[in-house]
Scaffold this motif. Structure first.
Motif, PDB file in Angstrom:
ATOM      1  N   GLU A  91      18.385  41.053 -64.434  1.00  0.00           N
ATOM      2  CA  GLU A  91      18.598  40.160 -65.585  1.00  0.00           C
ATOM      3  C   GLU A  91      19.704  39.145 -65.320  1.00  0.00           C
ATOM      4  O   GLU A  91      19.867  38.196 -66.096  1.00  0.00           O
ATOM      5  CB  GLU A  91      18.843  40.959 -66.879  1.00  0.00           C
ATOM      6  N   ARG A  92      20.461  39.373 -64.263  1.00  0.00           N
ATOM      7  CA  ARG A  92      21.516  38.416 -63.923  1.00  0.00           C
ATOM      8  C   ARG A  92      21.083  37.446 -62.822  1.00  0.00           C
ATOM      9  O   ARG A  92      21.883  36.623 -62.370  1.00  0.00           O
ATOM     10  CB  ARG A  92      22.759  39.157 -63.430  1.00  0.00           C
ATOM     11  N   LEU A  93      19.876  37.574 -62.314  1.00  0.00           N
ATOM     12  CA  LEU A  93      19.403  36.645 -61.281  1.00  0.00           C
ATOM     13  C   LEU A  93      19.424  35.222 -61.831  1.00  0.00           C
ATOM     14  O   LEU A  93      18.878  34.959 -62.903  1.00  0.00           O
ATOM     15  CB  LEU A  93      17.984  37.006 -60.837  1.00  0.00           C
ATOM     16  N   ALA A  94      20.061  34.336 -61.103  1.00  0.00           N
ATOM     17  CA  ALA A  94      20.158  32.953 -61.564  1.00  0.00           C
ATOM     18  C   ALA A  94      18.880  32.188 -61.229  1.00  0.00           C
ATOM     19  O   ALA A  94      18.107  32.607 -60.370  1.00  0.00           O
ATOM     20  CB  ALA A  94      21.346  32.280 -60.903  1.00  0.00           C
ATOM     21  N   ASP A  95      18.643  31.103 -61.952  1.00  0.00           N
ATOM     22  CA  ASP A  95      17.553  30.210 -61.591  1.00  0.00           C
ATOM     23  C   ASP A  95      18.212  28.926 -61.134  1.00  0.00           C
ATOM     24  O   ASP A  95      18.391  27.982 -61.893  1.00  0.00           O
ATOM     25  CB  ASP A  95      16.627  29.991 -62.800  1.00  0.00           C
ATOM     26  N   HIS A  96      18.643  28.936 -59.880  1.00  0.00           N
ATOM     27  CA  HIS A  96      19.425  27.812 -59.357  1.00  0.00           C
ATOM     28  C   HIS A  96      18.598  26.534 -59.355  1.00  0.00           C
ATOM     29  O   HIS A  96      17.412  26.568 -59.051  1.00  0.00           O
ATOM     30  CB  HIS A  96      19.878  28.092 -57.925  1.00  0.00           C
ATOM     31  N   PRO A  97      19.241  25.400 -59.648  1.00  0.00           N
ATOM     32  CA  PRO A  97      18.549  24.130 -59.413  1.00  0.00           C
ATOM     33  C   PRO A  97      18.186  24.030 -57.935  1.00  0.00           C
ATOM     34  O   PRO A  97      18.901  24.561 -57.074  1.00  0.00           O
ATOM     35  CB  PRO A  97      19.572  23.063 -59.806  1.00  0.00           C
ATOM     36  N   ALA A 139      13.236  33.094 -48.229  1.00  0.00           N
ATOM     37  CA  ALA A 139      13.329  33.160 -49.694  1.00  0.00           C
ATOM     38  C   ALA A 139      14.076  34.425 -50.128  1.00  0.00           C
ATOM     39  O   ALA A 139      14.865  34.402 -51.076  1.00  0.00           O
ATOM     40  CB  ALA A 139      11.926  33.137 -50.311  1.00  0.00           C
ATOM     41  N   LEU A 140      13.848  35.522 -49.386  1.00  0.00           N
ATOM     42  CA  LEU A 140      14.487  36.792 -49.746  1.00  0.00           C
ATOM     43  C   LEU A 140      15.962  36.805 -49.364  1.00  0.00           C
ATOM     44  O   LEU A 140      16.815  37.250 -50.137  1.00  0.00           O
ATOM     45  CB  LEU A 140      13.737  37.946 -49.086  1.00  0.00           C
ATOM     46  N   LEU A 141      16.269  36.296 -48.178  1.00  0.00           N
ATOM     47  CA  LEU A 141      17.684  36.237 -47.775  1.00  0.00           C
ATOM     48  C   LEU A 141      18.468  35.323 -48.710  1.00  0.00           C
ATOM     49  O   LEU A 141      19.610  35.619 -49.085  1.00  0.00           O
ATOM     50  CB  LEU A 141      17.815  35.749 -46.324  1.00  0.00           C
ATOM     51  N   ALA A 142      17.855  34.205 -49.096  1.00  0.00           N
ATOM     52  CA  ALA A 142      18.532  33.274 -50.002  1.00  0.00           C
ATOM     53  C   ALA A 142      18.774  33.930 -51.355  1.00  0.00           C
ATOM     54  O   ALA A 142      19.830  33.739 -51.976  1.00  0.00           O
ATOM     55  CB  ALA A 142      17.706  32.006 -50.165  1.00  0.00           C
ATOM     56  N   SER A 143      17.814  34.710 -51.804  1.00  0.00           N
ATOM     57  CA  SER A 143      17.980  35.416 -53.074  1.00  0.00           C
ATOM     58  C   SER A 143      19.179  36.351 -53.008  1.00  0.00           C
ATOM     59  O   SER A 143      20.046  36.346 -53.884  1.00  0.00           O
ATOM     60  CB  SER A 143      16.692  36.187 -53.389  1.00  0.00           C
ATOM     61  N   LEU A 144      19.257  37.143 -51.941  1.00  0.00           N
ATOM     62  CA  LEU A 144      20.390  38.062 -51.781  1.00  0.00           C
ATOM     63  C   LEU A 144      21.706  37.305 -51.665  1.00  0.00           C
ATOM     64  O   LEU A 144      22.720  37.701 -52.225  1.00  0.00           O
ATOM     65  CB  LEU A 144      20.233  38.879 -50.497  1.00  0.00           C
ATOM     66  N   ALA A 145      21.684  36.216 -50.910  1.00  0.00           N
ATOM     67  CA  ALA A 145      22.933  35.509 -50.620  1.00  0.00           C
ATOM     68  C   ALA A 145      23.484  34.807 -51.848  1.00  0.00           C
ATOM     69  O   ALA A 145      24.698  34.754 -52.050  1.00  0.00           O
ATOM     70  CB  ALA A 145      22.712  34.501 -49.490  1.00  0.00           C
ATOM     71  N   PHE A 146      22.580  34.247 -52.670  1.00  0.00           N
ATOM     72  CA  PHE A 146      23.048  33.400 -53.762  1.00  0.00           C
ATOM     73  C   PHE A 146      22.707  33.942 -55.151  1.00  0.00           C
ATOM     74  O   PHE A 146      22.936  33.269 -56.156  1.00  0.00           O
ATOM     75  CB  PHE A 146      22.508  31.973 -53.575  1.00  0.00           C
ATOM     76  N   GLY A 147      22.141  35.141 -55.193  1.00  0.00           N
ATOM     77  CA  GLY A 147      21.929  35.774 -56.496  1.00  0.00           C
ATOM     78  C   GLY A 147      20.905  35.076 -57.380  1.00  0.00           C
ATOM     79  O   GLY A 147      20.999  35.129 -58.600  1.00  0.00           O
ATOM     80  N   GLY A 148      19.950  34.415 -56.755  1.00  0.00           N
ATOM     81  CA  GLY A 148      18.884  33.770 -57.543  1.00  0.00           C
ATOM     82  C   GLY A 148      17.574  34.497 -57.325  1.00  0.00           C
ATOM     83  O   GLY A 148      17.438  35.308 -56.410  1.00  0.00           O
ATOM     84  N   ARG A 149      16.579  34.196 -58.178  1.00  0.00           N
ATOM     85  CA  ARG A 149      15.293  34.838 -57.928  1.00  0.00           C
ATOM     86  C   ARG A 149      14.647  34.170 -56.716  1.00  0.00           C
ATOM     87  O   ARG A 149      14.881  32.982 -56.463  1.00  0.00           O
ATOM     88  CB  ARG A 149      14.403  34.799 -59.167  1.00  0.00           C
TER      89      ARG A 149
END
Lengths: 429, 429
Positions: free
Chosen positions: A332-338, A208-218
């Motif tokens: 504040e720029r973290l995306a909420d990806h589908p 979950a953390l690596l994905a957040s860093l990689a794709f800029g989502g929470r």
């Protein structure tokens, strides 16, 4: 020379390892940062316990929040663990007071990462967590900084040393999961309650953390499809070998047209792929970026030394004045990806069926697969014991999880099929 | 949103790749840094040349020093190359004017790194050089920051893709060096004049820089023992395979009681060592730290995409305000380590002799080795062609380079020895 006054909350393996490392490499760290790192305060549940470090001269706290509030503490290392409770309260308190925090707590970040990132940025301080993923491998820094110019295509990681040790040992010895798990427990590589490791929870926190860093989502732990390794049988490992694969507990994050796909489950990967060479208790992460192509990082994912190495590297960053967004992009720029539904996953599959050895069986199975638009890539049907149970193994061409799941449900109902079909996804690297 | 105005000096593969990457990932980089990276000025020798990028709206300079001096340029990317001349003058000028610099120039840093680090620190700006070593692999950041808490024991690196491609291809096809080199040249993997790559110069530049980061000394290219791969014969690759080794052009830096040992030469490494799996044009670096143990990094070491990925990551660091010492420790603290003489190197050796196939040969050779205190670990003496030339291959136990060199000089004088003995060092990983 400046001095960074550190408070360490949590004196388990990692906390004591961090203390020992700061002490041992004092001169080296001074050379590299121009500052002295000094542990001035510590906190743990049991003051009386014998520990392999000297706590003389350090202030003792029973309450980690009080340690965080100590005006003599400049930086707080949260090494308590647990996604809620004292760890979370301590980090919130430190950030609220404008103090940088270093943590190794993947569970807390996987659940509360976005909130904590926001707190850190509001306070204008670093919330650093290299130690939370893959121990000694500086993968957080690689993704967040070293590869920051890339649009990331996919991240694949072997993120849990215990599971990787078990799978490696199963392959090397031909023994089954339960036997190897018991041995790993005896050797101290697996906990008495191994669920966090072998059921994939620990690795999923890290994914979950690596994905957040990689794709800029929470971080979205709840959005990860998680399967552990308990159902991986010795016979599947042998068939994998025959088909040119290794079975790894792999975390994968990639952006698809349906949204962000995050999966943590046993995978077959080509035997000669770099990540297939990551064996035993080692961790490995492959980052695929549009410009950089694939970069593999391999090293020790746990243990006092590697984890302390990561904690103290974060302290070195703080001493040097480095400040980067906690999750790679400002909170504040973290995306909420589908979230891509697992049913939409596209890939190839390994299927093992235990069937009655009699004529017409393959015709029945093939018909179901054809009806679900699943096409067979390879097939192993070997031993001939008329009337007995024999395995049939097949790999599919690229299809969707939805089709494969439907086909397997139908196949399971066939009278000649004796057990629940086993399915392991194939990851093309 | 802030804006970082960039001047790019040098519009070859890397310069154009950097321009293209900044353009393509503009939104992504803005998300990650909160700043816009904008290339406002460029410089190259030939303005008329056709390039795969749009230079519209950018100021053109014929003189890179003038580009560096342009008050509209905030950061200078030096992508000219060459250890002296325009590249060096441009970097000095930019730093003198207090502008951060990003460079991919390993030769310049290997020769002038300490001076430039001092200039950067005096100016209080970042001199960043991720692209100078191992292209897309963020190894500079790993060593300088991610692993900064460790006392480094040893760094081993496959640092030149061309040489690694040639050695890999020789092993896979059984062909000799000259044939494979010609093919690599035809494929564009090797230059018309391949000397920088196959004679080890390029890799030695990179090793000098990694050693500087790892051990906190000033880069000392002149202190590196350098041997290329021209003398690696197909037969040696075959014998290596038989003995359980792979031959790699390996750069090694480690601290010994005699001082800092820096060697760049063909090595035999155990077939199952992680770095032995780094094949083709890939680069790989293993960092061994006291606490972290061994961490492997593998990826593409060259090419427009991977190198631009590194250049732009450095720009992202600058946009984020990161500032760390150029060589990992402040320039005035760079040590001048004693240089371990190659004669003092301790290790094992692979030796191949071409001898006359007749009785007593092994007795003569063994006697020389015994007299020099070199003991044999393994021996291959197979084909029987009485009176003809046959190879004798042996590996030694741990000994010193001085002893081995003396023994080989003596062996070369034996009447039964028909060619200069071939020696390849074995690196234990």
């Amino acid at each position: 020379m400046g001095k960074l006054r550190i408070g360490i909350a949590g004196l388990g393996t990692v906390g004591c390892g961090t203390l020992a490392l700061i002490e041992r490499n004092r001169a080296l760290i001074e050379q590299r940062t121009g500052q002295t790192l000094e542990v001035v305060a510590v906190c743990a549940r049991d003051r009386a316990r014998t520990r392999p470090v000297d706590l003389a001269g350090m202030r003792w706290f029973d309450d980690p929040k009080a340690l965080a509030a100590d005006p003599g503490v400049d930086v707080v290392c949260e090494l308590i663990g647990g996604s809620e409770g004292p760890a979370l309260e301590t980090v919130r308190e430190a950030l609220r007071l404008g103090k940088p925090v270093v943590t190794a707590n993947k569970a807390m970040l996987a659940h509360h990462g976005a909130e904590l990132a926001r707190l850190a940025e509001q306070a204008g301080v670093q919330l650093a967590w290299e130690a939370a993923v893959a121990g000694g491998i500086p993968i957080v820094k690689s993704l967040r900084e070293g590869l920051a110019a890339n649009r990331i295509r996919r991240v694949n990681g072997i993120l849990n040393g215990t599971s990787n040790y078990i799978l490696t040992s199963m392959r090397e010895t031909g023994r089954d999961f339960e036997t190897v798990l018991a041995e790993a427990q005896a050797l101290g590589y697996a906990e008495a309650d191994p669920s966090f490791d072998v059921d994939g929870i620990d690795a999923a926190h890290k994914l979950a953390l690596l994905a957040s860093l990689a794709f800029g989502g929470r971080p979205r732990f709840d959005a990860i499809h998680v399967e552990g390794i308990r159902h991986v049988a010795a016979i599947d490992i042998a068939f994998a070998e025959e088909l040119g694969y290794r079975i790894k507990l792999l975390g994968t994050a990639r952006m698809t047209p349906e949204g962000l796909e995050q999966r943590l489950h046993p995978c077959m990967v080509a035997k000669d792929a770099p990540i297939a060479q990551v064996n035993g208790v080692f961790n490995g992460v492959v980052v695929e970026g549009e410009d950089v192509d694939a970069v593999l990082h391999e090293g020790r994912g746990a243990g006092a030394g590697p984890t302390a190495s990561a904690v103290v590297a974060d302290l070195v960053d703080i001493a040097r004045g480095t400040r980067v967004p906690t999750l790679g992009v400002p909170a504040e720029r973290l995306a909420d990806h589908p979230i891509a539904p697992m049913a939409a996953h596209e890939g190839s599959y390994y299927i093992r069926l235990m069937v009655v050895d009699r004529s017409g069986v393959m015709a029945d199975i093939s018909a179901v697969l054809r009806d679900h638009d699943v096409s067979i890539e390879a097939l192993i049907q070997r031993s001939r014991n008329p009337g007995q149970a024999v395995p049939i193994v097949l790999t599919s061409h690229e299809t969707t999880e939805a089709r494969m799941t439907a086909a397997l449900a139908r196949i399971a109902e066939l009278e000649v099929v004796l057990e629940q079909p086993r399915m392991i996804r194939i990851e093309r690297l």
